[in-house]
Scaffold this motif. Sequence first.
Motif, PDB file in Angstrom:
ATOM      1  N   ASP A 193       0.831  -1.153  -0.079  1.00  0.00           N
ATOM      2  CA  ASP A 193      -0.143  -0.154   0.044  1.00  0.00           C
ATOM      3  C   ASP A 193       0.790   1.257   0.106  1.00  0.00           C
ATOM      4  O   ASP A 193       0.637   2.289   0.892  1.00  0.00           O
ATOM      5  CB  ASP A 193      -0.997   0.009   1.140  1.00  0.00           C
ATOM      6  CG  ASP A 193      -1.931  -1.257   1.139  1.00  0.00           C
ATOM      7  OD1 ASP A 193      -2.483  -1.174  -0.011  1.00  0.00           O
ATOM      8  OD2 ASP A 193      -2.492  -1.608   2.103  1.00  0.00           O
ATOM      9  N   GLU A 194       2.013   1.069  -0.683  1.00  0.00           N
ATOM     10  CA  GLU A 194       2.894   2.164  -1.050  1.00  0.00           C
ATOM     11  C   GLU A 194       3.761   2.720   0.231  1.00  0.00           C
ATOM     12  O   GLU A 194       4.504   3.550   0.097  1.00  0.00           O
ATOM     13  CB  GLU A 194       2.196   3.738  -1.403  1.00  0.00           C
ATOM     14  CG  GLU A 194       1.417   3.282  -2.658  1.00  0.00           C
ATOM     15  CD  GLU A 194       1.353   4.606  -3.619  1.00  0.00           C
ATOM     16  OE1 GLU A 194       2.281   5.470  -4.086  1.00  0.00           O
ATOM     17  OE2 GLU A 194       0.105   5.139  -3.923  1.00  0.00           O
ATOM     18  N   MET A 195       3.928   1.669   1.049  1.00  0.00           N
ATOM     19  CA  MET A 195       4.930   1.994   2.356  1.00  0.00           C
ATOM     20  C   MET A 195       5.872   0.950   2.179  1.00  0.00           C
ATOM     21  O   MET A 195       5.560   0.018   1.982  1.00  0.00           O
ATOM     22  CB  MET A 195       4.156   1.794   3.475  1.00  0.00           C
ATOM     23  CG  MET A 195       5.227   2.040   4.711  1.00  0.00           C
ATOM     24  SD  MET A 195       4.336   1.988   6.242  1.00  0.00           S
ATOM     25  CE  MET A 195       5.779   1.857   7.467  1.00  0.00           C
ATOM     26  N   PHE A 196       7.294   1.348   2.184  1.00  0.00           N
ATOM     27  CA  PHE A 196       8.247   0.424   2.204  1.00  0.00           C
ATOM     28  C   PHE A 196       8.365  -0.043   3.751  1.00  0.00           C
ATOM     29  O   PHE A 196       8.521   0.589   4.454  1.00  0.00           O
ATOM     30  CB  PHE A 196       9.478   1.064   1.489  1.00  0.00           C
ATOM     31  CG  PHE A 196      10.766   0.409   1.820  1.00  0.00           C
ATOM     32  CD1 PHE A 196      11.133  -0.574   0.880  1.00  0.00           C
ATOM     33  CD2 PHE A 196      11.773   0.602   2.733  1.00  0.00           C
ATOM     34  CE1 PHE A 196      12.297  -1.451   0.875  1.00  0.00           C
ATOM     35  CE2 PHE A 196      12.742  -0.055   2.924  1.00  0.00           C
ATOM     36  CZ  PHE A 196      13.045  -0.988   1.830  1.00  0.00           C
ATOM     37  N   PHE A 197       8.865  -1.279   3.517  1.00  0.00           N
ATOM     38  CA  PHE A 197       9.024  -1.973   4.981  1.00  0.00           C
ATOM     39  C   PHE A 197      10.387  -2.345   5.132  1.00  0.00           C
ATOM     40  O   PHE A 197      10.905  -3.163   4.171  1.00  0.00           O
ATOM     41  CB  PHE A 197       7.957  -3.279   5.235  1.00  0.00           C
ATOM     42  CG  PHE A 197       6.517  -2.661   5.695  1.00  0.00           C
ATOM     43  CD1 PHE A 197       6.255  -2.255   6.906  1.00  0.00           C
ATOM     44  CD2 PHE A 197       5.861  -2.416   4.339  1.00  0.00           C
ATOM     45  CE1 PHE A 197       4.952  -1.902   6.914  1.00  0.00           C
ATOM     46  CE2 PHE A 197       4.403  -1.925   4.718  1.00  0.00           C
ATOM     47  CZ  PHE A 197       3.924  -1.577   5.908  1.00  0.00           C
ATOM     48  N   GLY A 198      11.286  -2.197   6.113  1.00  0.00           N
ATOM     49  CA  GLY A 198      12.774  -2.365   6.106  1.00  0.00           C
ATOM     50  C   GLY A 198      13.084  -3.676   6.619  1.00  0.00           C
ATOM     51  O   GLY A 198      14.129  -3.898   6.907  1.00  0.00           O
ATOM     52  N   ARG A 199      12.257  -4.630   6.854  1.00  0.00           N
ATOM     53  CA  ARG A 199      12.553  -6.029   7.336  1.00  0.00           C
ATOM     54  C   ARG A 199      11.899  -7.150   6.727  1.00  0.00           C
ATOM     55  O   ARG A 199      10.709  -6.964   6.250  1.00  0.00           O
ATOM     56  CB  ARG A 199      12.111  -6.089   8.859  1.00  0.00           C
ATOM     57  CG  ARG A 199      12.815  -5.126   9.901  1.00  0.00           C
ATOM     58  CD  ARG A 199      14.406  -5.422   9.828  1.00  0.00           C
ATOM     59  NE  ARG A 199      14.846  -6.584  10.395  1.00  0.00           N
ATOM     60  CZ  ARG A 199      16.163  -7.055  10.562  1.00  0.00           C
ATOM     61  NH1 ARG A 199      17.067  -6.075  10.177  1.00  0.00           N
ATOM     62  NH2 ARG A 199      16.432  -8.265  11.051  1.00  0.00           N
ATOM     63  N   ALA A 200      12.659  -8.016   6.484  1.00  0.00           N
ATOM     64  CA  ALA A 200      12.137  -9.396   5.650  1.00  0.00           C
ATOM     65  C   ALA A 200      10.749  -9.933   6.416  1.00  0.00           C
ATOM     66  O   ALA A 200       9.987 -10.577   5.544  1.00  0.00           O
ATOM     67  CB  ALA A 200      13.279 -10.170   5.162  1.00  0.00           C
ATOM     68  N   ALA A 201      10.849  -9.800   7.593  1.00  0.00           N
ATOM     69  CA  ALA A 201       9.696 -10.590   8.291  1.00  0.00           C
ATOM     70  C   ALA A 201       8.492  -9.990   7.947  1.00  0.00           C
ATOM     71  O   ALA A 201       7.214 -10.703   8.104  1.00  0.00           O
ATOM     72  CB  ALA A 201       9.818 -10.220   9.818  1.00  0.00           C
ATOM     73  N   PHE A 236      12.107   2.643  -5.579  1.00  0.00           N
ATOM     74  CA  PHE A 236      11.462   2.171  -4.467  1.00  0.00           C
ATOM     75  C   PHE A 236      12.217   1.800  -3.190  1.00  0.00           C
ATOM     76  O   PHE A 236      13.492   1.351  -3.508  1.00  0.00           O
ATOM     77  CB  PHE A 236      10.918   0.546  -5.020  1.00  0.00           C
ATOM     78  CG  PHE A 236       9.819   0.628  -5.750  1.00  0.00           C
ATOM     79  CD1 PHE A 236       8.576   0.570  -5.093  1.00  0.00           C
ATOM     80  CD2 PHE A 236       9.745   0.515  -7.173  1.00  0.00           C
ATOM     81  CE1 PHE A 236       7.274   0.504  -5.835  1.00  0.00           C
ATOM     82  CE2 PHE A 236       8.605   0.559  -7.847  1.00  0.00           C
ATOM     83  CZ  PHE A 236       7.432   0.617  -7.296  1.00  0.00           C
ATOM     84  N   GLY A 237      12.168   2.448  -2.336  1.00  0.00           N
ATOM     85  CA  GLY A 237      12.406   2.441  -0.969  1.00  0.00           C
ATOM     86  C   GLY A 237      14.120   2.373  -0.926  1.00  0.00           C
ATOM     87  O   GLY A 237      14.916   3.087  -1.636  1.00  0.00           O
ATOM     88  N   LYS A 238      14.708   1.179  -0.151  1.00  0.00           N
ATOM     89  CA  LYS A 238      16.117   1.282  -0.075  1.00  0.00           C
ATOM     90  C   LYS A 238      16.609  -0.294  -0.255  1.00  0.00           C
ATOM     91  O   LYS A 238      15.636  -0.936   0.320  1.00  0.00           O
ATOM     92  CB  LYS A 238      16.765   1.883   1.233  1.00  0.00           C
ATOM     93  CG  LYS A 238      16.179   1.177   2.315  1.00  0.00           C
ATOM     94  CD  LYS A 238      16.623   1.935   3.797  1.00  0.00           C
ATOM     95  CE  LYS A 238      17.923   1.839   4.050  1.00  0.00           C
ATOM     96  NZ  LYS A 238      18.283   0.446   4.244  1.00  0.00           N
ATOM     97  N   ASN A 239      17.669  -0.568  -0.737  1.00  0.00           N
ATOM     98  CA  ASN A 239      18.288  -1.879  -0.642  1.00  0.00           C
ATOM     99  C   ASN A 239      17.507  -2.689  -1.725  1.00  0.00           C
ATOM    100  O   ASN A 239      17.436  -4.016  -1.551  1.00  0.00           O
ATOM    101  CB  ASN A 239      18.253  -2.556   0.688  1.00  0.00           C
ATOM    102  CG  ASN A 239      19.177  -1.562   1.495  1.00  0.00           C
ATOM    103  OD1 ASN A 239      20.132  -1.259   1.149  1.00  0.00           O
ATOM    104  ND2 ASN A 239      19.018  -1.770   2.923  1.00  0.00           N
ATOM    105  N   THR A 240      16.624  -2.270  -2.477  1.00  0.00           N
ATOM    106  CA  THR A 240      16.030  -3.047  -3.507  1.00  0.00           C
ATOM    107  C   THR A 240      16.891  -3.709  -4.657  1.00  0.00           C
ATOM    108  O   THR A 240      16.626  -3.340  -6.111  1.00  0.00           O
ATOM    109  CB  THR A 240      14.760  -2.454  -4.197  1.00  0.00           C
ATOM    110  OG1 THR A 240      15.249  -1.383  -4.630  1.00  0.00           O
ATOM    111  CG2 THR A 240      13.892  -2.111  -2.899  1.00  0.00           C
ATOM    112  N   VAL A 241      18.184  -4.360  -4.215  1.00  0.00           N
ATOM    113  CA  VAL A 241      19.157  -4.534  -5.312  1.00  0.00           C
ATOM    114  C   VAL A 241      18.636  -5.760  -6.166  1.00  0.00           C
ATOM    115  O   VAL A 241      19.171  -5.661  -7.198  1.00  0.00           O
ATOM    116  CB  VAL A 241      20.493  -4.819  -4.427  1.00  0.00           C
ATOM    117  CG1 VAL A 241      20.304  -6.132  -3.805  1.00  0.00           C
ATOM    118  CG2 VAL A 241      21.643  -4.825  -5.384  1.00  0.00           C
ATOM    119  N   SER A 242      17.919  -6.666  -5.761  1.00  0.00           N
ATOM    120  CA  SER A 242      17.380  -7.656  -6.655  1.00  0.00           C
ATOM    121  C   SER A 242      15.893  -7.755  -7.236  1.00  0.00           C
ATOM    122  O   SER A 242      15.901  -8.226  -8.206  1.00  0.00           O
ATOM    123  CB  SER A 242      17.518  -9.110  -5.869  1.00  0.00           C
ATOM    124  OG  SER A 242      18.957  -9.148  -5.481  1.00  0.00           O
ATOM    125  N   GLY A 243      15.313  -6.951  -6.586  1.00  0.00           N
ATOM    126  CA  GLY A 243      13.768  -6.770  -6.920  1.00  0.00           C
ATOM    127  C   GLY A 243      12.904  -6.283  -5.705  1.00  0.00           C
ATOM    128  O   GLY A 243      13.225  -6.028  -4.600  1.00  0.00           O
TER     129      GLY A 243
END
Length: 772
Positions: free
Chosen positions: A108-116, A139-146
Amino acid sequence: MNYRNSLALPLLAMAAVSVQAQQRVLEEVVVTAQKTKQSIQDVPISVTAVDGEFMKDAGISDLKELSVYVPNVRIDANDPGSPQIFVRGFGTNTFNPSFESSVGFVQDEMFFGRAAYFTEAMFDIDRVEVLRGPQGTLFGKNTVSGVFNVFSRPVGNEFSADVELRAGEHGEQRLEAGAGGMLNEWFGVRVSALTFEKDGELENRFLNRDEENPDQEAWRLKLNFLASANTDIELIAVESDTTINYWPKQLANLDADTRDYLDDFDPEIEGDPEDFMTSYNVDGVLEKGSSSYIGKLSHSFGAIGSLYNLDTVVVLGNTDLYVEQDQDLDVSPADIATLLNREDFKQNTVEWRFTGDGEGLFGLGSSMQFVAGVFYFESDYQLDAGVVLGRDVGSWLGTEDARQLAGDDAPLLPGLQLAAATTTNDRFDFDYVQNTKALALFGQMTLNFGDSWVVTPGLRINRETKTIDTAGTERCESTTPLPPASCVNGLLLGANSYDHRDLERKESDVSPKLSVMYYLNDEVNVFATYSKGFKSGGYNSISFTGEDLEFEDENAVTLELGTKGSYFNRTLNLNATLYRTEYDNLQVLAFNGVFFDVSNAATAISQGLEVDWQWLAPWEPLSVIGSLGLLDAYYEEYTGAPAPVTQGVNTRQDLSGEAIAFAPESSFMLSPTLTFALWDEMLNLSVDVIHQGDQFTDTDLDPASKVPANTKFNVRASLLDGDERWNLTVGVKNLTDKLTQNQVVDSVFFPGTYYAQQNAGRQAYAALRLNW
């Protein structure tokens, strides 16, 4: 009868069917993969979209089950607190919490910073967009693979309600419900909820209980305010709580000395990784939950100067996440060691962006569209973890397994046994606190040159700061009046106490992107896209020595060549992408014989092909969707890689030129559906053929960790009411009961023995959906 929806064709890039002049056609699908609404056929990257209706039809409960329908994507969610997500063979094992996921999660357009968060609020879903390759520009940060870009169902223009009841084998019970709509001209609401529980398929014979038996409750509230004709405000609150017996591992490949030792604790101990039987003594549990709040303001300015359709969007996000877990570290009936883990995560984000159209830029192009904005991210993460030695560690120190792990230090084992006999509460604790702040400016412009050429440059400038306090503490108590000469954990684990304060890491990155698309005609295009991705470095949060804590940032450069098209009067959609990605300073998690280290693995390559298609066959009852992924992912240079522990503790090997783990060379999905009119109802009959190639599941490429190629079949039948009031589905997943391993890794205390996670066997289910 409404044939458009009653055909219920799943959406994988194109999804609904309409009847126009008695001819079936595939409808256009609109996505927001580039922060603006556009047809998926106009997006110059490899992207797959799946809608929520297909997920319900196929009995898909989470993103792990969904991933098998998407080419070159793999999700391991057996650990809901640390799921692993891989795109094109690359991802991050988040068992060490220092690592951030290489695949971003946006809901819903919010980036979440933990894989959990990948295992949190997967209910009331409208669609899921899977973007492959670096997505750092937008998109967000750390989206190096997708990126997984997920949308829950919006507040509808009219009031509606729906409920789904699903029941299946192993006590599966799932209830999902939602209701809402615009209540007047300026205010609307939607409320949705989920309750889900299931008995575990894995039986713990020692504790006489099931493992991996999720019990989840979640709810979501959406409020929509139309403040004016040009201003829309959406407020979202969502909460989720999950409890599960933990963890779902079995011992595999027991050698003779390990079996002899464990036989004293459980005479029926065995090493069959495909019998859904385990035997360990710690009644572990995992509890996790989150509370998230999102505010989104959208305002349309209309035309200003030479710009038109000028809009602005502000997205504010706040979330709290907790994960608490106790797990048997040795996965055996002996009480050797327990891992305790407590995590707390808090995050605030702000994204402010503008989108609009214009007549070109400085005379370049006949028209243009743009998106530009600023993104701010701040999080606080706290980890309290510990390895607690059990009462049987002394007897284990007398085994051949202990001597193998000790190597040259084997003469110390009698002393360790004596220390174990005179100490209690022997443990090593980790305390890790990290504050992260990131600020980014981003922009992307689409320039149209006539009716055929489209050029899209983009850029993201990011600066990030991490501040860390980390400490490791060995503790024990004496069972005699004399203080302990030493704690067993320090000698056994090679551990020593340390305390580092105010560690700081600052990083800056510039991630460019350039796409060129050419339209061969109104229905078919070809494109080329260059993009760069970045994932920040950090510090090892689970270190026994406090040394070599820092690992470097990871970078990726990707080139994609693809085509997207509709053929045969829009009865066939075919999207195909060839790609090559070069990774530098790949971040890896490697087992050292005792625990897991973090490091960088020099350079790696991923190249391959992704195809997905949808076809309305000339024979009207038949429609087919499918996908194909071909993947060649390998380490270009990795000279200091860990070797299998059977070769010795801390032994290294050269993996240069070797395949990476979690990268099957091929994946394939084919799903034909037959649709028949049945009086006033419609009957859908579907089969899913899902193939995964063989793959290694451990970084060291131990042959024992290789999972063979396998093909599974899902079948289902759905009866749909012509007025769309109800839908009844019965189905079977993994029809032939094909038994496969999800992951096989080295055991901690028994060299030559492995921990195996087994995928689900055959699962029958039935679901009833009601709509008002």
